[in-house]
Design a protein around this motif. Structure first.
Motif, short mmCIF file in Angstrom:
data_model
loop_
_atom_site.label_atom_id
_atom_site.label_comp_id
_atom_site.label_asym_id
_atom_site.label_seq_id
_atom_site.Cartn_x
_atom_site.Cartn_y
_atom_site.Cartn_z
N CYS A 10 0.83 -1.21 0.00
CA CYS A 10 0.00 0.00 0.00
C CYS A 10 0.87 1.26 0.00
N ASP A 11 0.36 2.30 -0.62
CA ASP A 11 1.06 3.58 -0.66
C ASP A 11 0.00 4.67 -0.81
N SER A 12 0.41 5.91 -0.54
CA SER A 12 -0.53 7.01 -0.68
C SER A 12 0.17 8.21 -1.30
N SER A 13 -0.63 9.09 -1.86
CA SER A 13 -0.13 10.35 -2.40
C SER A 13 -0.90 11.49 -1.75
N TYR A 14 -0.19 12.28 -0.95
CA TYR A 14 -0.83 13.41 -0.25
C TYR A 14 -0.88 14.61 -1.17
N ASN A 15 -2.07 15.17 -1.34
CA ASN A 15 -2.26 16.35 -2.18
C ASN A 15 -2.91 17.45 -1.34
N TYR A 21 -5.05 10.07 -2.41
CA TYR A 21 -5.46 8.72 -2.79
C TYR A 21 -4.51 7.65 -2.25
N ILE A 22 -5.07 6.46 -2.12
CA ILE A 22 -4.34 5.26 -1.68
C ILE A 22 -4.27 4.29 -2.85
N GLY A 23 -3.11 3.69 -3.06
CA GLY A 23 -2.97 2.64 -4.05
C GLY A 23 -2.61 1.34 -3.36
N CYS A 24 -3.22 0.25 -3.77
CA CYS A 24 -2.95 -1.05 -3.14
C CYS A 24 -2.82 -2.15 -4.19
N VAL A 25 -1.92 -3.08 -3.91
CA VAL A 25 -1.75 -4.29 -4.72
C VAL A 25 -1.79 -5.47 -3.77
N VAL A 26 -2.59 -6.48 -4.09
CA VAL A 26 -2.74 -7.66 -3.22
C VAL A 26 -2.25 -8.90 -3.97
N LEU A 27 -1.43 -9.70 -3.29
CA LEU A 27 -0.91 -10.93 -3.87
C LEU A 27 -1.24 -12.11 -2.97
N ARG A 28 -1.58 -13.22 -3.58
CA ARG A 28 -1.68 -14.48 -2.84
C ARG A 28 -0.68 -15.45 -3.44
N ASP A 29 0.21 -15.95 -2.60
CA ASP A 29 1.24 -16.89 -3.04
C ASP A 29 1.97 -16.35 -4.28
N SER A 30 2.34 -15.06 -4.21
CA SER A 30 3.15 -14.37 -5.22
C SER A 30 2.41 -14.08 -6.52
N ILE A 31 1.12 -14.32 -6.57
CA ILE A 31 0.32 -14.03 -7.77
C ILE A 31 -0.66 -12.91 -7.45
N GLN A 32 -0.65 -11.85 -8.26
CA GLN A 32 -1.51 -10.71 -7.97
C GLN A 32 -2.98 -11.07 -8.16
N ILE A 33 -3.81 -10.67 -7.21
CA ILE A 33 -5.24 -10.94 -7.30
C ILE A 33 -6.09 -9.67 -7.25
N VAL A 40 -8.59 8.87 0.06
CA VAL A 40 -8.38 8.95 1.50
C VAL A 40 -9.58 9.66 2.13
N ARG A 41 -10.17 9.02 3.11
CA ARG A 41 -11.33 9.62 3.76
C ARG A 41 -10.89 10.71 4.74
N GLY A 42 -11.84 11.59 5.07
CA GLY A 42 -11.56 12.65 6.03
C GLY A 42 -10.72 13.75 5.42
N GLU A 51 -0.37 7.92 4.83
CA GLU A 51 0.25 6.60 4.91
C GLU A 51 -0.43 5.74 5.98
N LEU A 52 -0.81 6.36 7.09
CA LEU A 52 -1.54 5.63 8.12
C LEU A 52 -2.90 5.17 7.59
N ALA A 53 -3.53 6.02 6.80
CA ALA A 53 -4.81 5.65 6.19
C ALA A 53 -4.62 4.50 5.20
N ALA A 54 -3.48 4.51 4.49
CA ALA A 54 -3.19 3.44 3.54
C ALA A 54 -3.04 2.10 4.25
N LEU A 55 -2.32 2.09 5.36
CA LEU A 55 -2.15 0.85 6.12
C LEU A 55 -3.48 0.38 6.70
N ASP A 56 -4.27 1.31 7.15
CA ASP A 56 -5.59 0.94 7.69
C ASP A 56 -6.46 0.35 6.59
#
Length: 279
Positions: A10-15, A21-33, A40-42, A51-56
């Motif tokens: 996860c990563d974020s871009s503060y404007n 906005y938050i960007g996320c990539v999810v992998l299971r067993d090294s394959i992207q799903i 970002v809310r609030g 970044e805290l919002a991204a981790l959440d």
């Protein structure tokens, strides 16, 4: 027995004074799903808030995608944000009792973190939605060159076909050959430009064909041996390469093979010229 693993980058871009906005990539067993871009809310006041919002938000994705994975790792490139969530590990693990959860720092240059960063800037990421492999340079690899020269290993690569291309589409010819001769060069892929990169879409189509038993049988009747072959990454298909020396292959992952290139001259002519002395 293989340990089931779920990874979230996860990563974020503060404007300032605009939506962040938050960007996320999810992998299971090294394959992207999954990959996503989320507002970002609030009202975040700085980059750390984002970044805290991204981790959440990454934790919320774990709730969606977790299947009792034994290992769950959430990555972010802010040491301060990661440290804050490492202090919450026990609390988060209570929600996922079957899993071991960890929050890890990772440099933005790493491939999937770079993809998350791009997504947080609302740039679509097409390359990382495919399975990737390490790229190995054949420049000083005597084992690769001697294998191609002495064992008649098959080399796969793509050539652009100018006379069959236009402003709206690009045509690629799939070439499969050994050191001695071309085994097949009669399969063409006409790819419409726009959206995901044409090279990525061509790779997807070719992987589909090379996963088709009938097409594989037809190729094997020509003496083609896909197993333990090589996919040569040339200048014409350099768009398949990502960061971290990885690239998208035109061969399916079910076929054992390697992706190779040269630091300077990535042409088939250079490859076979270098291999010549190992005959």
């Amino acid at each position: 027995m293989k340990v089931k693993m779920l990874e979230v980058y996860c990563d974020s871009s503060y404007n300032e004074n605009k939506d962040s906005y938050i960007g996320c990539v999810v992998l299971r067993d090294s394959i992207q799903i999954h990959q996503s871009t989320t507002k970002v809310r609030g009202d975040p006041h700085n980059n750390l808030d984002c970044e805290l919002a991204a981790l959440d938000f990454a934790i919320s994705l774990v709730r969606v995608f977790s299947e009792g994975d034994k290992e769950i790792i959430i990555y972010n490139d802010s040491t301060e944000a990661v440290k804050a969530f490492q202090g919450k590990t026990g609390e988060v693990e209570e929600e996922f009792p079957e899993s071991r959860i960890s929050f890890e720092y990772i440099p933005r240059e790493k491939m999937y973190q770079a993809a998350a960063d791009s997504l947080s800037k609302k740039f679509p990421v097409f390359f990382s939605s495919t399975v990737t492999c390490n790229v190995e340079s054949f420049s000083r690899r005597e084992d690769i060159l001697s294998d191609i020269a002495g064992n008649k290993s098959n080399v796969f690569y793509l050539e652009k076909v100018p006379e069959m291309s236009s402003n709206k589409k690009t045509c690629y010819r799939l070439v499969i050959r050994t050191m001695e001769r071309i085994l097949s060069d009669d399969r063409f892929y006409s790819i419409k430009k726009g959206g995901p990169g044409t090279q990525v879409k061509a790779a997807e189509e070719i992987r589909g064909d090379l996963s088709n038993p009938e097409i594989l049988s037809s190729l094997k009747s020509k003496g083609i041996r896909p197993e333990n072959s090589y996919f040569l990454l040339t200048d014409e298909t350099w768009g398949l390469r990502g960061t971290d020396s990885q690239a998208c292959s035109i061969l399916p992952s079910s076929i054992p093979h390697k992706i190779i290139c040269d630091e300077v001259d990535r042409s088939p002519q250079n490859l076979f010229k270098r291999a010549e002395r190992f005959r």
